[in-house]
Motif scaffolding. Structure first.
Motif, PDB file in Angstrom:
ATOM      1  N   GLU A  27       0.829  -1.207   0.000  1.00 35.52           N
ATOM      2  CA  GLU A  27       0.000   0.000   0.000  1.00 35.52           C
ATOM      3  C   GLU A  27       0.863   1.256   0.000  1.00 35.52           C
ATOM      4  O   GLU A  27       0.535   2.248  -0.656  1.00 35.52           O
ATOM      5  N   ASP A  28       1.959   1.229   0.735  1.00 37.04           N
ATOM      6  CA  ASP A  28       2.867   2.385   0.739  1.00 37.04           C
ATOM      7  C   ASP A  28       3.453   2.611  -0.645  1.00 37.04           C
ATOM      8  O   ASP A  28       3.612   3.755  -1.086  1.00 37.04           O
ATOM      9  N   ASP A  29       3.772   1.521  -1.315  1.00 34.58           N
ATOM     10  CA  ASP A  29       4.310   1.631  -2.676  1.00 34.58           C
ATOM     11  C   ASP A  29       3.274   2.239  -3.626  1.00 34.58           C
ATOM     12  O   ASP A  29       3.614   3.049  -4.493  1.00 34.58           O
ATOM     13  N   LEU A  30       2.022   1.843  -3.459  1.00 33.84           N
ATOM     14  CA  LEU A  30       0.968   2.341  -4.349  1.00 33.84           C
ATOM     15  C   LEU A  30       0.840   3.855  -4.271  1.00 33.84           C
ATOM     16  O   LEU A  30       0.609   4.518  -5.286  1.00 33.84           O
ATOM     17  N   LEU A  31       0.990   4.403  -3.090  1.00 32.72           N
ATOM     18  CA  LEU A  31       0.920   5.860  -2.947  1.00 32.72           C
ATOM     19  C   LEU A  31       2.048   6.529  -3.720  1.00 32.72           C
ATOM     20  O   LEU A  31       1.846   7.561  -4.368  1.00 32.72           O
ATOM     21  N   ILE A  32       3.237   5.927  -3.688  1.00 30.77           N
ATOM     22  CA  ILE A  32       4.382   6.458  -4.447  1.00 30.77           C
ATOM     23  C   ILE A  32       4.068   6.415  -5.936  1.00 30.77           C
ATOM     24  O   ILE A  32       4.295   7.393  -6.667  1.00 30.77           O
ATOM     25  N   TRP A  33       3.530   5.280  -6.397  1.00 31.71           N
ATOM     26  CA  TRP A  33       3.213   5.143  -7.820  1.00 31.71           C
ATOM     27  C   TRP A  33       2.157   6.149  -8.267  1.00 31.71           C
ATOM     28  O   TRP A  33       2.282   6.778  -9.319  1.00 31.71           O
ATOM     29  N   LEU A  34       1.104   6.321  -7.470  1.00 36.26           N
ATOM     30  CA  LEU A  34       0.060   7.270  -7.836  1.00 36.26           C
ATOM     31  C   LEU A  34       0.578   8.701  -7.887  1.00 36.26           C
ATOM     32  O   LEU A  34       0.175   9.492  -8.746  1.00 36.26           O
ATOM     33  N   THR A  35       1.489   9.028  -6.975  1.00 37.81           N
ATOM     34  CA  THR A  35       2.114  10.359  -6.984  1.00 37.81           C
ATOM     35  C   THR A  35       2.961  10.536  -8.241  1.00 37.81           C
ATOM     36  O   THR A  35       2.937  11.590  -8.888  1.00 37.81           O
ATOM     37  N   LEU A  36       3.698   9.489  -8.601  1.00 42.04           N
ATOM     38  CA  LEU A  36       4.517   9.532  -9.813  1.00 42.04           C
ATOM     39  C   LEU A  36       3.643   9.641 -11.062  1.00 42.04           C
ATOM     40  O   LEU A  36       3.962  10.387 -11.996  1.00 42.04           O
ATOM     41  N   PHE A  37       2.555   8.877 -11.103  1.00 42.04           N
ATOM     42  CA  PHE A  37       1.650   8.935 -12.252  1.00 42.04           C
ATOM     43  C   PHE A  37       1.166  10.361 -12.491  1.00 42.04           C
ATOM     44  O   PHE A  37       1.106  10.841 -13.624  1.00 42.04           O
ATOM     45  N   LYS A  38       0.829  11.028 -11.408  1.00 38.52           N
ATOM     46  CA  LYS A  38       0.355  12.405 -11.534  1.00 38.52           C
ATOM     47  C   LYS A  38       1.467  13.329 -12.016  1.00 38.52           C
ATOM     48  O   LYS A  38       1.243  14.190 -12.878  1.00 38.52           O
ATOM     49  N   SER A  39       2.671  13.130 -11.500  1.00 35.30           N
ATOM     50  CA  SER A  39       3.776  14.046 -11.834  1.00 35.30           C
ATOM     51  C   SER A  39       4.205  13.936 -13.293  1.00 35.30           C
ATOM     52  O   SER A  39       4.644  14.915 -13.895  1.00 35.30           O
ATOM     53  N   VAL A  40       4.076  12.753 -13.889  1.00 34.99           N
ATOM     54  CA  VAL A  40       4.480  12.584 -15.300  1.00 34.99           C
ATOM     55  C   VAL A  40       3.276  12.575 -16.240  1.00 34.99           C
ATOM     56  O   VAL A  40       3.430  12.334 -17.435  1.00 34.99           O
ATOM     57  N   ASP A  41       2.084  12.829 -15.697  1.00 33.50           N
ATOM     58  CA  ASP A  41       0.855  12.837 -16.490  1.00 33.50           C
ATOM     59  C   ASP A  41       0.654  11.495 -17.198  1.00 33.50           C
ATOM     60  O   ASP A  41       0.397  11.419 -18.403  1.00 33.50           O
ATOM     61  N   TYR A  42       0.765  10.439 -16.401  1.00 35.59           N
ATOM     62  CA  TYR A  42       0.755   9.069 -16.915  1.00 35.59           C
ATOM     63  C   TYR A  42      -0.545   8.741 -17.655  1.00 35.59           C
ATOM     64  O   TYR A  42      -0.525   8.137 -18.728  1.00 35.59           O
ATOM     65  N   SER A  43      -1.677   9.135 -17.091  1.00 33.20           N
ATOM     66  CA  SER A  43      -2.958   8.751 -17.705  1.00 33.20           C
ATOM     67  C   SER A  43      -3.115   9.339 -19.099  1.00 33.20           C
ATOM     68  O   SER A  43      -3.566   8.651 -20.021  1.00 33.20           O
ATOM     69  N   ASN A  44      -2.726  10.601 -19.273  1.00 32.29           N
ATOM     70  CA  ASN A  44      -2.851  11.211 -20.602  1.00 32.29           C
ATOM     71  C   ASN A  44      -1.962  10.509 -21.617  1.00 32.29           C
ATOM     72  O   ASN A  44      -2.352  10.316 -22.782  1.00 32.29           O
ATOM     73  N   ALA A  45      -0.752  10.126 -21.187  1.00 35.44           N
ATOM     74  CA  ALA A  45       0.154   9.405 -22.084  1.00 35.44           C
ATOM     75  C   ALA A  45      -0.433   8.040 -22.437  1.00 35.44           C
ATOM     76  O   ALA A  45      -0.374   7.596 -23.598  1.00 35.44           O
ATOM     77  N   LEU A  46      -1.009   7.366 -21.444  1.00 32.91           N
ATOM     78  CA  LEU A  46      -1.629   6.055 -21.674  1.00 32.91           C
ATOM     79  C   LEU A  46      -2.826   6.187 -22.612  1.00 32.91           C
ATOM     80  O   LEU A  46      -2.968   5.412 -23.572  1.00 32.91           O
ATOM     81  N   TYR A  47      -3.663   7.167 -22.380  1.00 30.02           N
ATOM     82  CA  TYR A  47      -4.846   7.342 -23.217  1.00 30.02           C
ATOM     83  C   TYR A  47      -4.477   7.772 -24.633  1.00 30.02           C
ATOM     84  O   TYR A  47      -5.153   7.400 -25.599  1.00 30.02           O
ATOM     85  N   PHE A  48      -3.400   8.525 -24.764  1.00 31.13           N
ATOM     86  CA  PHE A  48      -2.958   8.940 -26.094  1.00 31.13           C
ATOM     87  C   PHE A  48      -2.555   7.733 -26.931  1.00 31.13           C
ATOM     88  O   PHE A  48      -2.940   7.612 -28.100  1.00 31.13           O
ATOM     89  N   MET A  49      -1.782   6.811 -26.325  1.00 33.79           N
ATOM     90  CA  MET A  49      -1.351   5.640 -27.110  1.00 33.79           C
ATOM     91  C   MET A  49      -2.524   4.712 -27.400  1.00 33.79           C
ATOM     92  O   MET A  49      -2.607   4.108 -28.471  1.00 33.79           O
ATOM     93  N   LEU A  50      -3.475   4.590 -26.467  1.00 33.08           N
ATOM     94  CA  LEU A  50      -4.651   3.767 -26.716  1.00 33.08           C
ATOM     95  C   LEU A  50      -5.474   4.320 -27.876  1.00 33.08           C
ATOM     96  O   LEU A  50      -6.029   3.569 -28.679  1.00 33.08           O
TER      97      LEU A  50
END
Length: 428
Positions: free
Chosen positions: A156-179
Protein backbone atom coordinates in the motif's frame (compact mmCIF):
# COMPACT_ATOMS: atom_id res chain seq x y z
CA UNK A 1 9.06 -11.13 -17.82
CA UNK A 2 11.27 -12.38 -20.63
CA UNK A 3 11.46 -10.44 -23.89
CA UNK A 4 9.74 -11.99 -26.86
CA UNK A 5 12.87 -11.75 -28.95
CA UNK A 6 16.43 -11.82 -27.81
CA UNK A 7 18.28 -9.85 -30.44
CA UNK A 8 15.68 -7.99 -32.46
CA UNK A 9 15.72 -10.51 -35.30
CA UNK A 10 14.07 -13.48 -33.66
CA UNK A 11 17.44 -15.21 -33.30
CA UNK A 12 18.52 -16.87 -30.08
CA UNK A 13 21.75 -15.64 -28.57
CA UNK A 14 23.90 -18.24 -26.85
CA UNK A 15 25.02 -17.45 -23.33
CA UNK A 16 28.81 -17.78 -22.96
CA UNK A 17 29.63 -20.87 -20.94
CA UNK A 18 30.96 -19.94 -17.50
CA UNK A 19 34.16 -21.37 -16.17
CA UNK A 20 34.42 -23.11 -12.80
CA UNK A 21 33.65 -20.70 -9.95
CA UNK A 22 32.21 -18.14 -12.35
CA UNK A 23 28.50 -18.85 -12.03
CA UNK A 24 25.76 -16.58 -10.69
CA UNK A 25 23.94 -18.28 -7.82
CA UNK A 26 22.25 -21.50 -8.88
CA UNK A 27 22.19 -20.51 -12.56
CA UNK A 28 24.54 -21.49 -15.35
CA UNK A 29 25.25 -17.86 -16.20
CA UNK A 30 28.69 -16.28 -16.08
CA UNK A 31 29.54 -13.48 -13.63
CA UNK A 32 32.40 -12.35 -15.84
CA UNK A 33 30.10 -12.01 -18.84
CA UNK A 34 27.75 -9.74 -16.90
CA UNK A 35 30.55 -7.66 -15.37
CA UNK A 36 32.04 -7.14 -18.82
CA UNK A 37 28.75 -5.61 -20.00
CA UNK A 38 28.49 -3.41 -16.91
CA UNK A 39 32.02 -2.07 -17.44
CA UNK A 40 31.14 -1.07 -20.98
CA UNK A 41 28.05 0.77 -19.76
CA UNK A 42 30.11 2.57 -17.13
CA UNK A 43 32.66 3.93 -19.62
CA UNK A 44 31.07 7.03 -21.14
CA UNK A 45 34.14 7.67 -23.28
CA UNK A 46 33.58 4.51 -25.29
CA UNK A 47 29.86 3.86 -24.75
CA UNK A 48 28.72 5.59 -27.96
CA UNK A 49 31.16 3.46 -29.95
CA UNK A 50 30.03 0.29 -28.19
CA UNK A 51 26.42 1.03 -29.11
CA UNK A 52 27.39 0.88 -32.76
CA UNK A 53 28.59 -2.69 -32.36
CA UNK A 54 26.09 -5.46 -33.05
CA UNK A 55 27.89 -7.72 -30.60
CA UNK A 56 27.16 -5.30 -27.73
CA UNK A 57 23.47 -5.27 -28.59
CA UNK A 58 23.50 -9.08 -28.64
CA UNK A 59 25.20 -9.19 -25.24
CA UNK A 60 22.64 -6.81 -23.74
CA UNK A 61 19.82 -8.92 -25.17
CA UNK A 62 21.38 -11.98 -23.56
CA UNK A 63 21.48 -10.11 -20.26
CA UNK A 64 17.83 -9.20 -20.81
CA UNK A 65 16.99 -12.91 -21.09
CA UNK A 66 19.13 -13.68 -18.05
CA UNK A 67 17.19 -11.27 -15.82
CA UNK A 68 14.27 -13.69 -15.83
CA UNK A 69 16.35 -15.48 -13.17
CA UNK A 70 16.09 -14.18 -9.61
CA UNK A 71 19.75 -14.90 -8.83
CA UNK A 72 20.83 -12.78 -11.80
CA UNK A 73 18.67 -9.87 -10.61
CA UNK A 74 20.15 -10.07 -7.11
CA UNK A 75 23.64 -10.18 -8.62
CA UNK A 76 22.93 -7.05 -10.65
CA UNK A 77 21.53 -5.27 -7.61
CA UNK A 78 24.67 -6.20 -5.69
CA UNK A 79 26.64 -4.36 -8.37
CA UNK A 80 24.30 -1.35 -8.27
CA UNK A 81 23.13 -1.81 -11.85
CA UNK A 82 20.16 0.56 -11.53
CA UNK A 83 22.50 3.43 -10.67
CA UNK A 84 24.63 2.40 -13.64
CA UNK A 85 21.62 2.51 -15.96
CA UNK A 86 20.70 5.90 -14.52
CA UNK A 87 24.24 7.05 -15.30
CA UNK A 88 24.35 5.65 -18.85
CA UNK A 89 20.81 6.14 -20.15
CA UNK A 90 20.96 9.94 -20.70
CA UNK A 91 23.83 9.43 -23.17
CA UNK A 92 22.03 6.70 -25.15
CA UNK A 93 20.04 7.92 -28.14
CA UNK A 94 19.42 4.59 -29.87
CA UNK A 95 15.76 3.55 -29.42
CA UNK A 96 16.77 -0.09 -29.57
CA UNK A 97 19.22 0.24 -26.67
CA UNK A 98 16.73 2.29 -24.66
CA UNK A 99 14.16 -0.45 -25.20
CA UNK A 100 16.61 -3.12 -24.05
CA UNK A 101 17.67 -1.28 -20.90
CA UNK A 102 14.09 -0.50 -19.87
CA UNK A 103 13.24 -4.13 -20.66
CA UNK A 104 16.01 -5.30 -18.34
CA UNK A 105 14.75 -3.02 -15.56
CA UNK A 106 11.22 -4.30 -16.20
CA UNK A 107 12.38 -7.91 -15.83
CA UNK A 108 14.19 -6.99 -12.63
CA UNK A 109 10.98 -5.46 -11.28
CA UNK A 110 9.48 -8.93 -11.05
CA UNK A 111 11.60 -9.15 -7.88
CA UNK A 112 10.59 -7.15 -4.82
CA UNK A 113 14.19 -6.19 -4.00
CA UNK A 114 14.57 -4.47 -7.36
CA UNK A 115 11.30 -2.58 -6.99
CA UNK A 116 12.25 -1.47 -3.48
CA UNK A 117 15.56 -0.11 -4.79
CA UNK A 118 13.96 1.59 -7.78
CA UNK A 119 11.32 3.34 -5.66
CA UNK A 120 14.11 5.03 -3.70
CA UNK A 121 15.58 6.44 -6.93
CA UNK A 122 13.05 9.20 -7.58
CA UNK A 123 14.80 10.92 -10.47
CA UNK A 124 15.66 7.68 -12.27
CA UNK A 125 12.16 6.25 -11.92
CA UNK A 126 10.68 9.53 -13.12
CA UNK A 127 12.99 9.53 -16.13
CA UNK A 128 11.88 5.98 -16.98
CA UNK A 129 8.21 6.96 -16.79
CA UNK A 130 8.88 9.99 -18.99
CA UNK A 131 9.50 7.51 -21.81
CA UNK A 132 5.70 7.08 -21.82
CA UNK A 133 5.83 10.11 -24.10
CA UNK A 134 8.10 8.33 -26.59
CA UNK A 135 6.90 7.73 -30.14
CA UNK A 136 8.65 4.35 -30.28
CA UNK A 137 6.17 1.51 -29.76
CA UNK A 138 8.76 -0.99 -28.51
CA UNK A 139 10.04 1.43 -25.86
CA UNK A 140 6.47 2.09 -24.74
CA UNK A 141 5.79 -1.64 -24.40
CA UNK A 142 8.71 -2.03 -22.03
CA UNK A 143 7.73 0.97 -19.89
CA UNK A 144 4.21 -0.43 -19.56
CA UNK A 145 5.56 -3.85 -18.59
CA UNK A 146 7.88 -2.30 -16.03
CA UNK A 147 4.97 -0.50 -14.37
CA UNK A 148 2.72 -3.56 -14.43
CA UNK A 149 5.41 -5.83 -12.97
CA UNK A 150 6.06 -3.35 -10.17
CA UNK A 151 2.40 -2.98 -9.29
CA UNK A 152 1.95 -6.76 -9.06
CA UNK A 153 4.12 -6.81 -5.94
CA UNK A 154 3.44 -3.32 -4.58
CA UNK A 155 2.52 -2.71 -0.95
CA UNK A 156 0.00 0.00 0.00
CA UNK A 157 2.87 2.39 0.74
CA UNK A 158 4.31 1.63 -2.68
CA UNK A 159 0.97 2.34 -4.35
CA UNK A 160 0.92 5.86 -2.95
CA UNK A 161 4.38 6.46 -4.45
CA UNK A 162 3.21 5.14 -7.82
CA UNK A 163 0.06 7.27 -7.84
CA UNK A 164 2.11 10.36 -6.98
CA UNK A 165 4.52 9.53 -9.81
CA UNK A 166 1.65 8.94 -12.25
CA UNK A 167 0.35 12.40 -11.53
CA UNK A 168 3.78 14.05 -11.83
CA UNK A 169 4.48 12.58 -15.30
CA UNK A 170 0.85 12.84 -16.49
CA UNK A 171 0.76 9.07 -16.91
CA UNK A 172 -2.96 8.75 -17.70
CA UNK A 173 -2.85 11.21 -20.60
CA UNK A 174 0.15 9.41 -22.08
CA UNK A 175 -1.63 6.05 -21.67
CA UNK A 176 -4.85 7.34 -23.22
CA UNK A 177 -2.96 8.94 -26.09
CA UNK A 178 -1.35 5.64 -27.11
CA UNK A 179 -4.65 3.77 -26.72
CA UNK A 180 -6.37 6.26 -28.97
CA UNK A 181 -3.67 6.76 -31.60
CA UNK A 182 -1.67 3.57 -31.98
CA UNK A 183 -2.30 0.83 -34.53
CA UNK A 184 0.49 -1.40 -33.15
CA UNK A 185 -1.26 -4.55 -31.95
CA UNK A 186 1.24 -5.59 -29.27
CA UNK A 187 1.42 -2.06 -27.88
CA UNK A 188 -2.38 -1.79 -27.68
CA UNK A 189 -2.73 -5.16 -25.96
CA UNK A 190 0.05 -4.29 -23.51
CA UNK A 191 -1.50 -0.87 -22.85
CA UNK A 192 -4.93 -2.41 -22.17
CA UNK A 193 -3.33 -4.93 -19.82
CA UNK A 194 -1.43 -2.11 -18.10
CA UNK A 195 -4.59 -0.03 -17.71
CA UNK A 196 -6.31 -3.06 -16.21
CA UNK A 197 -3.39 -3.64 -13.82
CA UNK A 198 -3.33 0.01 -12.73
CA UNK A 199 -7.07 -0.09 -12.15
CA UNK A 200 -7.00 -3.41 -10.30
CA UNK A 201 -4.23 -2.38 -7.90
CA UNK A 202 -4.71 1.39 -7.51
CA UNK A 203 -8.50 1.69 -7.50
CA UNK A 204 -8.85 0.47 -3.94
CA UNK A 205 -10.75 2.15 -1.14
CA UNK A 206 -7.68 3.78 0.43
CA UNK A 207 -6.59 5.46 -2.85
CA UNK A 208 -9.94 5.72 -4.61
CA UNK A 209 -9.88 9.52 -4.70
CA UNK A 210 -6.36 9.66 -6.14
CA UNK A 211 -7.26 7.10 -8.78
CA UNK A 212 -10.47 8.92 -9.68
CA UNK A 213 -8.78 12.31 -9.94
CA UNK A 214 -6.07 11.12 -12.31
CA UNK A 215 -7.62 8.31 -14.34
CA UNK A 216 -11.39 8.86 -14.52
CA UNK A 217 -11.48 11.51 -17.25
CA UNK A 218 -13.66 12.04 -20.35
CA UNK A 219 -10.75 10.85 -22.54
CA UNK A 220 -10.60 7.48 -20.80
CA UNK A 221 -13.73 5.94 -22.31
CA UNK A 222 -13.07 7.15 -25.85
CA UNK A 223 -9.46 5.92 -25.71
CA UNK A 224 -10.52 2.56 -24.30
CA UNK A 225 -13.18 2.10 -26.99
CA UNK A 226 -10.81 3.12 -29.80
CA UNK A 227 -8.07 0.70 -28.72
CA UNK A 228 -10.57 -2.11 -28.12
CA UNK A 229 -12.09 -1.66 -31.58
CA UNK A 230 -8.67 -1.53 -33.23
CA UNK A 231 -7.53 -4.79 -31.62
CA UNK A 232 -10.78 -6.73 -31.98
CA UNK A 233 -11.50 -5.56 -35.53
CA UNK A 234 -8.31 -4.63 -37.40
CA UNK A 235 -6.14 -7.19 -35.58
CA UNK A 236 -8.75 -9.85 -34.86
CA UNK A 237 -7.13 -12.42 -37.14
CA UNK A 238 -3.76 -11.91 -35.44
CA UNK A 239 -5.22 -12.70 -32.00
CA UNK A 240 -5.44 -16.16 -30.57
CA UNK A 241 -8.88 -17.02 -29.21
CA UNK A 242 -7.66 -16.87 -25.60
CA UNK A 243 -6.03 -13.48 -26.15
CA UNK A 244 -9.11 -12.07 -27.86
CA UNK A 245 -11.40 -13.19 -25.06
CA UNK A 246 -8.98 -11.74 -22.54
CA UNK A 247 -9.29 -8.37 -24.30
CA UNK A 248 -13.09 -8.63 -24.20
CA UNK A 249 -12.99 -9.40 -20.50
CA UNK A 250 -10.59 -6.69 -19.34
CA UNK A 251 -12.12 -3.99 -21.56
CA UNK A 252 -15.57 -4.58 -20.14
CA UNK A 253 -14.09 -4.71 -16.64
CA UNK A 254 -12.29 -1.40 -17.27
CA UNK A 255 -15.54 0.13 -18.49
CA UNK A 256 -17.25 -1.07 -15.32
CA UNK A 257 -14.52 0.49 -13.17
CA UNK A 258 -14.64 3.81 -14.99
CA UNK A 259 -18.40 4.17 -14.47
CA UNK A 260 -18.28 3.11 -10.82
CA UNK A 261 -17.99 6.60 -9.32
CA UNK A 262 -20.74 9.02 -8.28
CA UNK A 263 -19.67 11.53 -10.91
CA UNK A 264 -19.17 8.97 -13.68
CA UNK A 265 -22.55 9.50 -15.39
CA UNK A 266 -21.75 13.21 -15.69
CA UNK A 267 -18.15 12.62 -16.84
CA UNK A 268 -19.19 10.09 -19.49
CA UNK A 269 -22.36 11.79 -20.68
CA UNK A 270 -20.65 12.43 -24.01
CA UNK A 271 -19.05 8.99 -24.16
CA UNK A 272 -22.14 6.77 -24.14
CA UNK A 273 -21.69 5.67 -27.74
CA UNK A 274 -18.15 4.54 -26.90
CA UNK A 275 -19.52 2.34 -24.12
CA UNK A 276 -22.19 1.02 -26.50
CA UNK A 277 -19.51 0.04 -29.04
CA UNK A 278 -17.67 -1.98 -26.41
CA UNK A 279 -20.80 -3.73 -25.14
CA UNK A 280 -22.10 -4.50 -28.65
CA UNK A 281 -18.78 -5.99 -29.75
CA UNK A 282 -18.50 -8.16 -26.64
CA UNK A 283 -22.09 -9.41 -26.70
CA UNK A 284 -22.09 -10.16 -30.42
CA UNK A 285 -18.95 -12.26 -29.98
CA UNK A 286 -20.50 -14.32 -27.19
CA UNK A 287 -23.81 -14.50 -29.02
CA UNK A 288 -21.99 -16.13 -31.93
CA UNK A 289 -20.12 -18.44 -29.59
CA UNK A 290 -23.28 -19.65 -27.87
CA UNK A 291 -25.88 -19.51 -30.64
CA UNK A 292 -23.85 -20.47 -33.70
CA UNK A 293 -20.84 -22.37 -32.38
CA UNK A 294 -22.79 -24.11 -29.61
CA UNK A 295 -20.03 -23.47 -27.06
CA UNK A 296 -20.69 -23.10 -23.35
CA UNK A 297 -18.60 -20.43 -21.60
CA UNK A 298 -19.32 -19.90 -17.91
CA UNK A 299 -17.47 -16.57 -17.94
CA UNK A 300 -20.38 -15.07 -19.88
CA UNK A 301 -22.45 -14.91 -16.68
CA UNK A 302 -20.08 -12.31 -15.21
CA UNK A 303 -19.93 -10.50 -18.56
CA UNK A 304 -23.71 -10.13 -18.64
CA UNK A 305 -23.75 -8.95 -15.01
CA UNK A 306 -21.11 -6.30 -15.80
CA UNK A 307 -23.03 -5.23 -18.89
CA UNK A 308 -26.19 -4.78 -16.84
CA UNK A 309 -24.35 -2.46 -14.45
CA UNK A 310 -22.82 -0.32 -17.22
CA UNK A 311 -26.15 -0.08 -19.09
CA UNK A 312 -27.96 0.97 -15.92
CA UNK A 313 -25.43 3.58 -14.77
CA UNK A 314 -24.98 5.26 -18.15
CA UNK A 315 -28.65 4.83 -19.17
CA UNK A 316 -27.61 3.40 -22.51
CA UNK A 317 -31.10 2.07 -23.32
CA UNK A 318 -32.22 5.60 -24.07
CA UNK A 319 -29.72 6.14 -26.90
CA UNK A 320 -29.42 2.89 -28.83
CA UNK A 321 -31.44 0.57 -31.05
CA UNK A 322 -32.27 -3.02 -30.00
CA UNK A 323 -29.55 -4.55 -32.16
CA UNK A 324 -26.81 -3.02 -29.98
CA UNK A 325 -27.34 -5.26 -26.99
CA UNK A 326 -31.00 -6.19 -26.52
CA UNK A 327 -31.39 -8.41 -29.60
CA UNK A 328 -28.09 -10.29 -29.03
CA UNK A 329 -29.22 -10.86 -25.44
CA UNK A 330 -32.57 -12.23 -26.56
CA UNK A 331 -30.91 -14.50 -29.15
CA UNK A 332 -28.79 -15.99 -26.38
CA UNK A 333 -31.85 -16.27 -24.15
CA UNK A 334 -33.76 -18.20 -26.84
CA UNK A 335 -30.83 -20.55 -27.32
CA UNK A 336 -30.72 -21.25 -23.60
CA UNK A 337 -34.44 -21.97 -23.64
CA UNK A 338 -33.94 -24.40 -26.52
CA UNK A 339 -31.24 -26.22 -24.53
CA UNK A 340 -33.77 -27.07 -21.84
CA UNK A 341 -36.12 -28.52 -24.42
CA UNK A 342 -33.47 -30.38 -26.38
CA UNK A 343 -32.04 -32.08 -23.28
CA UNK A 344 -35.01 -34.39 -23.41
CA UNK A 345 -34.18 -35.55 -26.93
CA UNK A 346 -30.38 -35.20 -26.94
CA UNK A 347 -28.56 -31.90 -26.77
CA UNK A 348 -26.40 -30.49 -29.56
CA UNK A 349 -24.14 -28.69 -27.08
CA UNK A 350 -20.84 -30.28 -26.13
CA UNK A 351 -21.36 -30.80 -22.42
CA UNK A 352 -20.87 -34.17 -20.72
CA UNK A 353 -22.72 -33.30 -17.54
CA UNK A 354 -26.37 -32.47 -18.21
CA UNK A 355 -26.73 -31.11 -14.66
CA UNK A 356 -23.89 -28.64 -15.26
CA UNK A 357 -25.50 -27.59 -18.52
CA UNK A 358 -28.84 -26.98 -16.85
CA UNK A 359 -27.12 -25.04 -14.07
CA UNK A 360 -25.47 -22.83 -16.70
CA UNK A 361 -28.82 -22.19 -18.34
CA UNK A 362 -30.37 -21.10 -15.04
CA UNK A 363 -27.46 -18.80 -14.19
CA UNK A 364 -27.50 -17.21 -17.64
CA UNK A 365 -31.22 -16.69 -18.18
CA UNK A 366 -31.71 -14.46 -15.14
CA UNK A 367 -29.06 -11.79 -15.97
CA UNK A 368 -30.02 -11.94 -19.65
CA UNK A 369 -33.65 -11.36 -18.72
CA UNK A 370 -32.57 -8.41 -16.60
CA UNK A 371 -30.55 -6.99 -19.49
CA UNK A 372 -33.51 -7.30 -21.86
CA UNK A 373 -35.82 -5.64 -19.35
CA UNK A 374 -33.18 -3.00 -18.65
CA UNK A 375 -33.65 -2.05 -22.26
CA UNK A 376 -37.45 -2.21 -22.18
CA UNK A 377 -37.54 0.04 -19.12
CA UNK A 378 -35.84 3.04 -20.76
CA UNK A 379 -35.84 2.67 -24.56
CA UNK A 380 -37.93 4.81 -26.89
CA UNK A 381 -41.58 3.96 -27.45
CA UNK A 382 -40.84 2.86 -30.99
CA UNK A 383 -38.05 0.52 -29.87
CA UNK A 384 -40.20 -0.77 -27.03
CA UNK A 385 -42.77 -1.88 -29.56
CA UNK A 386 -40.13 -3.51 -31.76
CA UNK A 387 -38.70 -5.54 -28.88
CA UNK A 388 -42.09 -6.61 -27.54
CA UNK A 389 -42.96 -7.81 -31.02
CA UNK A 390 -39.65 -9.67 -31.20
CA UNK A 391 -39.89 -11.49 -27.88
CA UNK A 392 -43.64 -12.10 -28.16
CA UNK A 393 -44.76 -15.03 -26.03
CA UNK A 394 -41.42 -15.17 -24.19
CA UNK A 395 -42.18 -11.85 -22.50
CA UNK A 396 -43.88 -13.35 -19.44
CA UNK A 397 -41.05 -15.76 -18.68
CA UNK A 398 -38.39 -13.10 -19.24
CA UNK A 399 -40.25 -10.69 -16.97
CA UNK A 400 -40.70 -13.34 -14.26
CA UNK A 401 -36.92 -13.90 -14.03
CA UNK A 402 -36.17 -10.26 -13.18
CA UNK A 403 -35.73 -9.55 -9.46
CA UNK A 404 -34.95 -5.82 -9.57
CA UNK A 405 -38.17 -4.14 -8.41
CA UNK A 406 -37.47 -0.81 -10.09
CA UNK A 407 -36.92 -2.46 -13.46
CA UNK A 408 -40.00 -4.65 -12.99
CA UNK A 409 -42.21 -1.66 -12.17
CA UNK A 410 -40.99 0.38 -15.15
CA UNK A 411 -41.35 -2.49 -17.61
CA UNK A 412 -44.74 -3.51 -16.26
CA UNK A 413 -46.14 0.00 -16.68
CA UNK A 414 -44.74 0.42 -20.17
CA UNK A 415 -45.74 -3.03 -21.39
CA UNK A 416 -49.26 -2.65 -20.03
CA UNK A 417 -50.11 -0.45 -23.00
CA UNK A 418 -49.20 -3.32 -25.32
CA UNK A 419 -50.82 -6.26 -23.55
CA UNK A 420 -53.34 -6.67 -26.33
CA UNK A 421 -50.57 -6.78 -28.90
CA UNK A 422 -48.64 -9.34 -26.84
CA UNK A 423 -51.76 -11.48 -26.48
CA UNK A 424 -52.31 -11.34 -30.24
CA UNK A 425 -48.71 -12.51 -30.78
CA UNK A 426 -49.24 -15.42 -28.41
CA UNK A 427 -52.52 -16.41 -30.08
CA UNK A 428 -50.97 -16.25 -33.54
Amino acid sequence: MKPEESNGKGEEVDNPAPVTGDVIGDTAYSERFVLKILLKLANKDTLKDEIQEKSFEDDLCTLWDMTAERDVVLFLLKHDVLSLFNFALPDIESPRFIEIIIGIVGNMCCQKEAVATLLKMDSFLTSLLEYMKSDDSLILIQVLRLVSSSLFIASEDDLLIWLTLFKSVDYSNALYFMLKNSSHKELLVTALENFNTVTSYCNIEKFRLQFFTHFVTPEAMESLSTAFTEVTTSHKDACEKEELERIFDITLQLTLNLVGFDKSPEIYEGSKQDAVKIITNVLCYYENKLVDQKEIDTDVVDIIDSTNTVVHILKLSEICDPDKYCSPSYNMWKTLKSITKSNKNGCSFEEDDIDDLEDFVIKMKCPLSTLICNYLAKCSENNLLKVLDEIGSDYEEIFSLVTDEEIRDNVSKRAANYTTRLKDNVDS
